[in-house]
Structure formats: C-alpha cells, structure tokens
Design a protein around this motif. Structure first.
Motif, short mmCIF file in Angstrom:
data_model
loop_
_atom_site.label_atom_id
_atom_site.label_comp_id
_atom_site.label_asym_id
_atom_site.label_seq_id
_atom_site.Cartn_x
_atom_site.Cartn_y
_atom_site.Cartn_z
N GLN A 83 0.84 -1.20 0.00
CA GLN A 83 0.00 0.00 0.00
C GLN A 83 0.87 1.26 0.00
OE1 GLN A 83 -2.30 0.60 3.55
NE2 GLN A 83 -3.57 2.16 2.63
N SER A 87 1.29 4.16 -2.83
CA SER A 87 1.10 5.58 -2.57
C SER A 87 2.25 6.42 -3.10
CB SER A 87 0.90 5.83 -1.08
OG SER A 87 -0.31 5.23 -0.65
N PHE A 90 1.45 6.78 -6.63
CA PHE A 90 0.28 7.65 -6.77
C PHE A 90 0.70 9.12 -6.68
CE2 PHE A 90 -3.23 10.14 -5.13
CZ PHE A 90 -4.27 9.77 -5.96
N TYR A 95 0.20 6.25 -12.15
CA TYR A 95 -1.00 5.57 -11.65
C TYR A 95 -1.05 4.09 -11.99
CZ TYR A 95 -2.30 10.35 -10.73
OH TYR A 95 -2.31 11.63 -10.26
N TYR A 102 -1.41 -1.41 -5.30
CA TYR A 102 -2.67 -1.42 -4.55
C TYR A 102 -3.41 -2.75 -4.74
CZ TYR A 102 -2.36 3.67 -3.75
OH TYR A 102 -1.99 4.93 -3.35
N ILE A 121 -8.14 0.26 0.48
CA ILE A 121 -7.37 0.03 -0.75
C ILE A 121 -8.27 0.19 -1.99
CG2 ILE A 121 -6.10 -1.71 -2.08
CD1 ILE A 121 -4.48 -0.54 0.19
N ASN A 123 -10.66 2.20 -2.26
CA ASN A 123 -10.75 3.64 -2.42
C ASN A 123 -9.50 4.19 -3.12
OD1 ASN A 123 -12.14 6.28 -1.63
ND2 ASN A 123 -10.11 6.54 -0.75
N ASN A 124 -8.31 3.68 -2.73
CA ASN A 124 -7.07 4.10 -3.38
C ASN A 124 -7.07 3.72 -4.86
OD1 ASN A 124 -6.23 4.94 -0.85
ND2 ASN A 124 -4.76 3.31 -0.56
N ASP A 127 -9.37 6.12 -6.61
CA ASP A 127 -8.72 7.42 -6.76
C ASP A 127 -7.75 7.40 -7.95
OD1 ASP A 127 -10.01 8.50 -4.54
OD2 ASP A 127 -8.28 8.29 -3.20
N SER A 128 -7.02 6.31 -8.10
CA SER A 128 -6.07 6.19 -9.21
C SER A 128 -6.81 6.22 -10.54
CB SER A 128 -5.25 4.91 -9.09
OG SER A 128 -4.48 4.93 -7.91
#
Length: 177
Positions: A83, A87, A90, A95, A102, A121, A123-124, A127-128
């Motif tokens: 994770q 990040s 990210f 991405y 991720y 995760i 959510n991550n 977001d990407s």
C-alpha cells in the motif's frame, strides 16, 4: 512505547517528530530481535518519509520492512508495505504502477479477511482510476468500498468513499446517475 509515540506523531502530521521516536523504536526492536516488530517499525519510518514526500527513503525503508515481513511471514505487513509503495507511485502520478501495488495489497487483505483495509485500498484504486479519467472503473471501486464501509459501519472512511464517488460523477459528467 516509542513505536506507538512515533505512530501518533505520524497521524498528527508531524513526521519529523515521529522519526525521532521511530529511530528509538528501531534500536529497541533490533535488541528484541523480533522481525514482526522490525517490519512494523520500518514501515512506520517509510510512512513518515512518505508524508515528507522523500520517496527514495520511503522505498528504501519499505524494502527493509519487507525483508522483516518476509522473515516473520506476515501478510498483513506485506500488504501495508505494498500500500505504501502504491502511494509513492500515486503521489508521483504513475498511476498504473500505483494500481499494481494497490491490487497486490488488496489481494493480501482479502486473503486475511481484513475488510476494513480492503475498503481503504479499493478507495485508493478508485482514486487512481479517477486521475486517469477511467470514471467507470473508479465508480465500480468506490461502490465496492462503500459496500464494505456500510456493512462495517465505518463512517470515517465512508465520507471519503462517497466524496470520491461524487468527484467521479462530477469529473465524468454523470451528474444524474
């Protein structure tokens, strides 16, 4: 105690203070010789450098943390390291690599039955996808995260998940879906 103090300073957004306590935690964790604890303390150090946006040090401490996580055979630590690496990518706007890490983290969290972290995760991942304008994919992952958050009654995370979904609708032009 040093580990916990460092973690709390990290949460408060004071990574410089966190590093002071983390370095002390490393010293005592090495004396104890516990690879599980060492994986955690080096991961916390990586997180502090992530907040400082010093990515080379973040990745270096992730490597050290992974060595100890492997020795301890701790998939939770491995997932959290993935994770953190995700990040780093990210924040650098790479991405596709962020998504790779991720997804690795999410696979491990699912295998461990850690739905809370899986939601984070997801959510991550969403977001990407949002940042590369793949709004249908982003929507799908936000909705999965929301499903988990609702089931767990995780109201702190739900506000992020719904906010991301709203941003996806806005950016994708789907105001009324």
């Amino acid at each position: 105690c040093y580990l916990n103090l460092g973690y709390q300073y990290n949460i408060l957004g004071k990574p410089d203070s966190a590093l002071f306590y983390i370095d002390s935690a490393i010293k005592y964790s090495q004396l104890a010789g516990d690879p599980n604890r060492l994986a955690l303390v080096y991961l916390n150090k990586a997180d502090a450098y992530l907040q400082l946006k010093v990515f080379t040090k973040t990745l270096s401490f992730c490597d050290t943390a992974m060595k100890y996580a492997e020795e301890a055979k701790n998939d939770d630590r491995r997932a959290r390291i993935f994770q953190t690496i995700g990040s780093v990518y990210f924040y650098q706007q790479v991405y596709n690599k962020a998504l790779d890490y991720y997804n690795k983290a999410n696979e491990l969290f699912i295998s461990l039955g850690n739905e809370n972290m899986s939601g984070i995760i997801l959510n991550n991942i969403a977001d990407s996808y949002n940042h590369i304008n793949k709004f249908d994919s982003a929507r799908k992952y936000y909705e999965k995260a929301i499903e988990i958050g609702e089931r767990l009654k995780d109201f702190n995370q739900l506000q992020l998940y719904y906010g991301g979904l709203g941003e996806t609708f806005h950016n994708g032009g789907d105001f009324y879906k």
